[in-house]
Design a protein around this motif. Structure first.
Motif, PDB file in Angstrom:
ATOM      1  N   MET A   1       0.882  -1.190  -0.331  1.00  0.00           N
ATOM      2  CA  MET A   1      -0.470  -0.064   0.019  1.00  0.00           C
ATOM      3  C   MET A   1       1.144   1.400  -0.132  1.00  0.00           C
ATOM      4  SD  MET A   1      -2.831   1.280   2.535  1.00  0.00           S
ATOM      5  CE  MET A   1      -4.103  -0.733   2.492  1.00  0.00           C
ATOM      6  N   ASN A   2       0.720   2.102  -1.260  1.00  0.00           N
ATOM      7  CA  ASN A   2       1.190   3.334  -0.153  1.00  0.00           C
ATOM      8  C   ASN A   2       0.513   4.781  -0.613  1.00  0.00           C
ATOM      9  OD1 ASN A   2       2.894   5.570  -2.090  1.00  0.00           O
ATOM     10  ND2 ASN A   2       3.019   5.036  -4.163  1.00  0.00           N
ATOM     11  N   LEU A   3       0.810   5.218   0.268  1.00  0.00           N
ATOM     12  CA  LEU A   3      -0.199   6.264   1.011  1.00  0.00           C
ATOM     13  C   LEU A   3       0.692   7.510   1.272  1.00  0.00           C
ATOM     14  CD1 LEU A   3      -1.880   4.893   3.761  1.00  0.00           C
ATOM     15  CD2 LEU A   3      -2.503   5.217   1.748  1.00  0.00           C
ATOM     16  N   ARG A   4       2.195   7.671   0.533  1.00  0.00           N
ATOM     17  CA  ARG A   4       2.595   9.067   0.800  1.00  0.00           C
ATOM     18  C   ARG A   4       2.487   9.337  -0.356  1.00  0.00           C
ATOM     19  NH1 ARG A   4       8.904   6.924   0.109  1.00  0.00           N
ATOM     20  NH2 ARG A   4       8.588   6.709   2.008  1.00  0.00           N
ATOM     21  N   GLY A   5       2.734  10.935   0.181  1.00  0.00           N
ATOM     22  CA  GLY A   5       1.839  11.471  -0.557  1.00  0.00           C
ATOM     23  C   GLY A   5       0.325  12.388  -0.405  1.00  0.00           C
ATOM     24  N   ILE A   6      -0.062  11.433   0.008  1.00  0.00           N
ATOM     25  CA  ILE A   6      -1.619  11.428   1.117  1.00  0.00           C
ATOM     26  C   ILE A   6      -1.750  12.404   2.358  1.00  0.00           C
ATOM     27  CG2 ILE A   6      -3.610  10.722   1.783  1.00  0.00           C
ATOM     28  CD1 ILE A   6      -2.684  10.749  -1.327  1.00  0.00           C
ATOM     29  N   VAL A   7      -2.169  13.524   2.365  1.00  0.00           N
ATOM     30  CA  VAL A   7      -1.924  14.229   4.049  1.00  0.00           C
ATOM     31  C   VAL A   7      -3.619  14.319   3.982  1.00  0.00           C
ATOM     32  CG1 VAL A   7       0.280  14.845   3.853  1.00  0.00           C
ATOM     33  CG2 VAL A   7      -1.965  16.107   2.157  1.00  0.00           C
ATOM     34  N   SER A   8      -3.358  14.869   5.520  1.00  0.00           N
ATOM     35  CA  SER A   8      -4.253  15.272   6.170  1.00  0.00           C
ATOM     36  C   SER A   8      -4.859  16.850   6.705  1.00  0.00           C
ATOM     37  CB  SER A   8      -5.337  14.170   7.154  1.00  0.00           C
ATOM     38  OG  SER A   8      -6.623  14.730   7.955  1.00  0.00           O
ATOM     39  N   VAL A   9      -4.762  17.215   6.709  1.00  0.00           N
ATOM     40  CA  VAL A   9      -5.401  19.058   6.495  1.00  0.00           C
ATOM     41  C   VAL A   9      -6.292  19.455   8.389  1.00  0.00           C
ATOM     42  CG1 VAL A   9      -4.616  21.604   6.265  1.00  0.00           C
ATOM     43  CG2 VAL A   9      -4.418  19.346   4.702  1.00  0.00           C
ATOM     44  N   THR A  10      -5.320  19.604   9.149  1.00  0.00           N
ATOM     45  CA  THR A  10      -6.700  20.397  10.565  1.00  0.00           C
ATOM     46  C   THR A  10      -7.234  21.262   9.871  1.00  0.00           C
ATOM     47  OG1 THR A  10      -4.497  19.911  11.709  1.00  0.00           O
ATOM     48  CG2 THR A  10      -5.878  20.565  12.517  1.00  0.00           C
ATOM     49  N   GLY A  11      -8.477  21.080  10.587  1.00  0.00           N
ATOM     50  CA  GLY A  11      -9.656  22.145   9.970  1.00  0.00           C
ATOM     51  C   GLY A  11     -10.453  21.615   8.989  1.00  0.00           C
ATOM     52  N   ARG A  12      -9.717  20.831   7.660  1.00  0.00           N
ATOM     53  CA  ARG A  12     -10.823  20.139   6.967  1.00  0.00           C
ATOM     54  C   ARG A  12     -10.794  19.367   6.326  1.00  0.00           C
ATOM     55  NH1 ARG A  12      -9.595  24.679   2.298  1.00  0.00           N
ATOM     56  NH2 ARG A  12      -8.166  25.985   3.709  1.00  0.00           N
ATOM     57  N   PRO A  13     -12.095  19.343   5.793  1.00  0.00           N
ATOM     58  CA  PRO A  13     -12.614  17.652   5.666  1.00  0.00           C
ATOM     59  C   PRO A  13     -11.654  17.179   4.097  1.00  0.00           C
ATOM     60  CG  PRO A  13     -13.776  19.642   4.896  1.00  0.00           C
ATOM     61  CD  PRO A  13     -12.565  20.235   5.467  1.00  0.00           C
ATOM     62  N   GLY A  14     -12.162  16.019   4.913  1.00  0.00           N
ATOM     63  CA  GLY A  14     -11.184  14.935   3.270  1.00  0.00           C
ATOM     64  C   GLY A  14      -9.374  14.838   3.471  1.00  0.00           C
ATOM     65  N   LEU A  15      -9.182  14.039   2.795  1.00  0.00           N
ATOM     66  CA  LEU A  15      -8.157  13.922   2.273  1.00  0.00           C
ATOM     67  C   LEU A  15      -7.134  14.693   1.388  1.00  0.00           C
ATOM     68  CD1 LEU A  15      -7.845  10.647   3.328  1.00  0.00           C
ATOM     69  CD2 LEU A  15      -6.875  11.926   4.566  1.00  0.00           C
ATOM     70  N   PHE A  16      -5.920  14.988   0.796  1.00  0.00           N
ATOM     71  CA  PHE A  16      -4.936  15.444  -0.004  1.00  0.00           C
ATOM     72  C   PHE A  16      -4.168  15.349  -0.600  1.00  0.00           C
ATOM     73  CE2 PHE A  16      -7.567  18.849   2.962  1.00  0.00           C
ATOM     74  CZ  PHE A  16      -8.372  19.711   1.467  1.00  0.00           C
ATOM     75  N   LYS A  17      -3.545  15.191  -1.609  1.00  0.00           N
ATOM     76  CA  LYS A  17      -1.897  14.733  -2.016  1.00  0.00           C
ATOM     77  C   LYS A  17      -0.921  15.565  -2.597  1.00  0.00           C
ATOM     78  CE  LYS A  17      -0.137  12.415  -6.314  1.00  0.00           C
ATOM     79  NZ  LYS A  17      -0.611  11.850  -7.495  1.00  0.00           N
ATOM     80  N   LEU A  18      -0.381  15.923  -1.982  1.00  0.00           N
ATOM     81  CA  LEU A  18       0.801  16.641  -2.009  1.00  0.00           C
ATOM     82  C   LEU A  18       1.278  16.196  -3.010  1.00  0.00           C
ATOM     83  CD1 LEU A  18       2.694  18.625  -0.613  1.00  0.00           C
ATOM     84  CD2 LEU A  18       4.599  17.032   0.289  1.00  0.00           C
ATOM     85  N   ILE A  19       1.248  17.855  -3.998  1.00  0.00           N
ATOM     86  CA  ILE A  19       1.534  17.759  -5.412  1.00  0.00           C
ATOM     87  C   ILE A  19       2.583  18.869  -5.655  1.00  0.00           C
ATOM     88  CG2 ILE A  19      -0.054  17.605  -6.343  1.00  0.00           C
ATOM     89  CD1 ILE A  19      -0.709  20.143  -7.427  1.00  0.00           C
ATOM     90  N   GLY A  20       3.734  19.894  -4.646  1.00  0.00           N
ATOM     91  CA  GLY A  20       4.371  20.627  -4.597  1.00  0.00           C
ATOM     92  C   GLY A  20       4.612  21.428  -3.674  1.00  0.00           C
TER      93      GLY A  20
END
Length: 151
Positions: A1-20
């Motif tokens: 499983m590859n979760l590298r670059g997937i982040v959670s941000v405090t105060g924002r719903p959902g998940l995000f991908k780090l792109i830069g």
């Protein structure tokens, strides 16, 4: 499983991908259908990589990746929005039997289930996690590059 670059941000719903990254923060793309790009300020926002998140265990902490692996093998998941706390706790006892029930709250369980629902549509579960970078090997690569540039 590859979760590298997937982040959670405090105060924002959902998940995000780090792109830069830019001078002020990180550039993230939401993993929902809207694919909204945002810049998160380094000094004001807290981010957590899913790769590094652990859950309180009775003896040792449990990696989120291990919980996701167990959830992947199940045929059905509870509905984090509709099901009761007792049903969610029973489900979590199945996927993480040695979690600390006093320190892992129902809200944590809901968040983990919601994250899994978001991620299950992506090929992340079939990808191998990249090997961690070896600082010594990286240093050797940079040395070789400098030597080649000097020629």
């Amino acid at each position: 499983m590859n979760l590298r670059g997937i982040v959670s941000v405090t105060g924002r719903p959902g998940l995000f991908k780090l792109i830069g990254q830019n001078k002020t923060g990180f550039i993230l793309e939401s993993l929902d259908e809207k694919r909204v790009k945002i810049v998160v300020n380094i000094s004001t926002a807290k981010m957590a990589s899913l790769e590094d998140i652990t859950i309180f265990g009775t003896e040792d902490d449990i990696k989120l990746i291990d919980i996701f692996e167990k959830m992947k093998g199940l045929s059905s998941l509870p509905d984090a929005k509709k099901d009761s706390g007792d049903k969610l706790r029973a489900f979590f006892n199945e996927v993480a039997p040695d979690h600390d029930e006093e320190r892992v709250y129902s809200s944590d369980i809901k968040k983990i289930i919601n994250w899994f629902v978001i991620l299950k549509g992506f090929p992340l579960f079939d990808e191998e996690a990249p090997a961690p970078l070896d600082a010594e090997a990286v240093g050797e690569d940079k040395k070789v590059e400098r030597e080649e540039l000097a020629k």
